[in-house]
Design a protein around this motif. Sequence first.
Motif, mmCIF file in Angstrom:
data_model
loop_
_atom_site.group_PDB
_atom_site.id
_atom_site.type_symbol
_atom_site.label_atom_id
_atom_site.label_comp_id
_atom_site.label_asym_id
_atom_site.label_seq_id
_atom_site.Cartn_x
_atom_site.Cartn_y
_atom_site.Cartn_z
ATOM 1 N N ILE A 159 -43.044 55.207 61.239
ATOM 2 C CA ILE A 159 -42.429 54.717 59.981
ATOM 3 C C ILE A 159 -41.544 55.790 59.512
ATOM 4 C CG2 ILE A 159 -42.442 53.989 57.779
ATOM 5 C CD1 ILE A 159 -45.405 53.165 58.440
ATOM 6 N N GLY A 160 -40.209 55.457 59.117
ATOM 7 C CA GLY A 160 -39.162 56.595 58.404
ATOM 8 C C GLY A 160 -39.802 57.054 57.135
ATOM 9 N N SER A 161 -39.980 58.279 56.996
ATOM 10 C CA SER A 161 -40.666 58.811 55.755
ATOM 11 C C SER A 161 -39.576 58.416 54.386
ATOM 12 C CB SER A 161 -40.807 60.291 55.956
ATOM 13 O OG SER A 161 -39.542 60.932 55.932
ATOM 14 N N PRO A 162 -38.357 58.378 54.504
ATOM 15 C CA PRO A 162 -37.729 58.011 53.305
ATOM 16 C C PRO A 162 -38.076 56.512 52.983
ATOM 17 C CG PRO A 162 -36.125 58.966 54.816
ATOM 18 C CD PRO A 162 -37.488 58.835 55.661
ATOM 19 N N PHE A 163 -38.329 55.791 53.818
ATOM 20 C CA PHE A 163 -38.715 54.143 53.434
ATOM 21 C C PHE A 163 -40.161 54.284 52.457
ATOM 22 C CE2 PHE A 163 -37.112 52.408 57.619
ATOM 23 C CZ PHE A 163 -35.785 52.688 57.085
ATOM 24 N N LEU A 164 -40.807 55.145 52.850
ATOM 25 C CA LEU A 164 -42.156 55.119 51.888
ATOM 26 C C LEU A 164 -41.802 55.482 50.373
ATOM 27 C CD1 LEU A 164 -44.951 56.805 54.379
ATOM 28 C CD2 LEU A 164 -44.649 54.428 53.511
ATOM 29 N N TRP A 165 -41.103 56.578 50.162
ATOM 30 C CA TRP A 165 -40.605 56.854 48.734
ATOM 31 C C TRP A 165 -39.826 55.977 47.987
ATOM 32 C CZ3 TRP A 165 -43.351 60.103 51.955
ATOM 33 C CH2 TRP A 165 -44.079 60.954 51.440
ATOM 34 N N TRP A 166 -38.601 55.741 49.093
ATOM 35 C CA TRP A 166 -37.671 54.674 48.201
ATOM 36 C C TRP A 166 -38.091 53.103 48.000
ATOM 37 C CZ3 TRP A 166 -34.307 54.702 44.563
ATOM 38 C CH2 TRP A 166 -33.329 53.683 44.579
ATOM 39 N N GLU A 171 -41.434 45.623 49.946
ATOM 40 C CA GLU A 171 -40.241 45.716 50.546
ATOM 41 C C GLU A 171 -40.807 46.379 51.845
ATOM 42 O OE1 GLU A 171 -37.343 46.516 46.935
ATOM 43 O OE2 GLU A 171 -38.151 48.203 48.023
ATOM 44 N N LEU A 172 -41.536 47.433 51.903
ATOM 45 C CA LEU A 172 -42.186 48.093 53.004
ATOM 46 C C LEU A 172 -42.698 47.139 54.105
ATOM 47 C CD1 LEU A 172 -42.335 50.732 54.527
ATOM 48 C CD2 LEU A 172 -44.550 50.928 53.688
ATOM 49 N N ARG A 173 -43.686 46.161 53.633
ATOM 50 C CA ARG A 173 -44.268 45.385 54.283
ATOM 51 C C ARG A 173 -43.199 44.234 55.094
ATOM 52 N NH1 ARG A 173 -47.802 43.576 50.996
ATOM 53 N NH2 ARG A 173 -46.366 41.803 50.119
ATOM 54 N N ALA A 174 -42.193 43.753 54.171
ATOM 55 C CA ALA A 174 -41.498 43.197 54.756
ATOM 56 C C ALA A 174 -40.372 43.872 55.979
ATOM 57 C CB ALA A 174 -40.308 42.717 53.814
ATOM 58 N N VAL A 175 -39.994 45.080 55.878
ATOM 59 C CA VAL A 175 -39.275 45.917 56.750
ATOM 60 C C VAL A 175 -40.283 46.020 57.954
ATOM 61 C CG1 VAL A 175 -38.442 48.084 57.089
ATOM 62 C CG2 VAL A 175 -37.801 46.907 55.115
ATOM 63 N N GLY A 323 -39.991 50.639 38.764
ATOM 64 C CA GLY A 323 -40.955 50.383 37.921
ATOM 65 C C GLY A 323 -42.241 49.776 38.806
ATOM 66 N N GLU A 324 -41.782 49.175 40.045
ATOM 67 C CA GLU A 324 -43.069 48.565 40.913
ATOM 68 C C GLU A 324 -43.836 49.632 41.627
ATOM 69 O OE1 GLU A 324 -41.058 45.663 43.435
ATOM 70 O OE2 GLU A 324 -39.922 44.995 41.709
ATOM 71 N N ARG A 325 -44.725 49.499 42.153
ATOM 72 C CA ARG A 325 -45.624 50.410 42.858
ATOM 73 C C ARG A 325 -44.778 50.879 44.293
ATOM 74 N NH1 ARG A 325 -51.228 49.779 46.437
ATOM 75 N NH2 ARG A 325 -51.853 51.972 46.435
ATOM 76 N N PRO A 326 -44.640 52.205 44.273
ATOM 77 C CA PRO A 326 -43.803 52.865 45.563
ATOM 78 C C PRO A 326 -44.682 52.716 46.574
ATOM 79 C CG PRO A 326 -44.582 54.615 44.073
ATOM 80 C CD PRO A 326 -44.606 53.315 43.310
ATOM 81 N N ALA A 327 -44.101 52.678 47.871
ATOM 82 C CA ALA A 327 -45.146 52.600 48.955
ATOM 83 C C ALA A 327 -45.787 54.018 49.303
ATOM 84 C CB ALA A 327 -44.064 52.264 50.325
ATOM 85 N N CYS A 328 -45.265 55.038 48.784
ATOM 86 C CA CYS A 328 -45.778 56.389 49.130
ATOM 87 C C CYS A 328 -47.153 56.335 48.382
ATOM 88 C CB CYS A 328 -45.061 57.624 48.595
ATOM 89 S SG CYS A 328 -44.689 57.639 46.945
#
Length: 563
Positions: A159-166, A171-175, A323-328
């Motif tokens: 997993i690309g680490s920038p995805f987890l923080w942004w 959204e991460l689940r969909a990607v 404001g939503e929960r970040p994936a990190c």
Amino acid sequence: MSGIDVGEELGARAAQARALSLLRIRSRALAVAILPAAVAVVLFAAGAQGHLAGPAWDTVRWTVLGVAVVVLLVTVLVAVSVARARPAMSPTVPVPEEGAPDLYRLVRDLADRLDVPAPSAIALTPDCDSWLEDRTHRALRRSEGAAAEAGDAAPVLVIGSPFLWWMRVAELRAVLAPVVAGTGPSAHPDIAAARRFVRGLDASIADAAAPGRGAVRGAPLAFAGWVSRLLLRACRGHAAEMERCVAAASSMRAQTVDHGLRISAQEQVGLAYAGWDRLLTRVALPAWRMGRWPSRLDAGVVSALTELSRRDRLADGFALRLGERPACDLLEEPGVADEAASLLAARLFHGGPAESGPGWAPVDWQQYPDEVVDRKWRTEAARLHRVLDTLGVPRASAADPAVPTLARVMEHLSGSGGPGGPGEELAAGIGAAVARDEAEAPGPGGPEHGGPGHGGPGSGAADDPLDLWGPGPLPLFPLQPPRTGTELLADHVAAMVCCAAVDTAGAAPGLDWLDGPALLVGGERRADLAAPVLSLVEDGDPDPLLSWLAEVGVRSDKPVRLV
């Protein structure tokens, strides 16, 4: 059966057909290898039964037997070379399950919804991409101490680490849905075998091309690499089409999961890539060149993308998602993972050891302006004055001829437009000085900088994620092309102006998340310095810069502190 199911089934069948084509190429190669042996067996069997008798046929039999033995030995050599070669594994940061139970739970739930096997492990990469990586090759299993018994393990999810923080969790689940869906085709025996065959050929070619081989060992490896190259050339088209079909089938299967979020999530992928690229080239690279590595790059990408959302109307509104929960939050210790990914990014894109040490130390964002920006400016200003000294340019301060001033630089460059002038001479001198300093300075991967560089034979870093990339020098992926002498001169003059502004006008070094080092005047960033500096450097016209200095309140005749 729905259209999605039909499309997925067609894609899966096409992938399996291509896998079978690859395996047929392997079978044909094996058949060619054993053909002389088969002919020899027939000839000797015929001779034992009284057929094909006579001295001539005896000569034929023994000749064919000799050819068969040589071909079989060569076949064994190639097979051993393919089996023992270590395929290049992507450098990643492993994420153990105890360090991210929520992330593993999300991925497993996703695999259950897709009705595919769950990935065997999760790892992070310092890039804006995600993929599945097969690490079941025999050489990799031996190196990782894994069991060598038969059976295919599920691939690792990278997993690309920038995805987890942004990205937000949904959204991460969909990607990740189409990526995780790829474990289904990966579990098919034919596809798994075809992939291992292709990766083994590729690894054998890389092993044969590795430097430092003696003649005794190098010649057989070179021949094995030549045979592997022939086979890989025959496989290339089928392998590419197989992977395309696998991707299509996985995408079709993932259509049923979070379909409404996928378009929005893909927009976030593009935005993350843009912000990550700016952060690396404008913010991280100046620090890396000074032997410092920002330890929170993934947290920095959130700030960079938030700033991009504020400036770019096309990205307007994306920051509202924060404001939503970040994936990190799915990680138990996000800061530790961020630091590990940030160090790996520094190694991949610039070079450096696996651990901090003298001359290769982490820097946090609060320290960045003082420890990176200010130091960068003063180092470049000092280099500029050393070159001026070499050219015999006199100091400009009448009170103390030894002190460096901005006036000295401006007087030398004023009226110097056109080819062959002192601006061009100074640019050449700056370019040579930069090249000399970079050549003389010990690299961040040297032992004097706290580490042995990246892995390789004899490095003692058996678990180094860069070990499989061989002993070649880093960076693997350079970020910027070489700069011209004029560009370097403009950078150095701008650095001198910034030093004068800090020392004489109360300005301060700052950090712009998208543009890197910034000059703050009255707490506000001044982004209008580049044009006046270029007028001076390229045209020899000091008036725009003089007006800028007067507006800011910079005294060009005052001494500037250098390093």
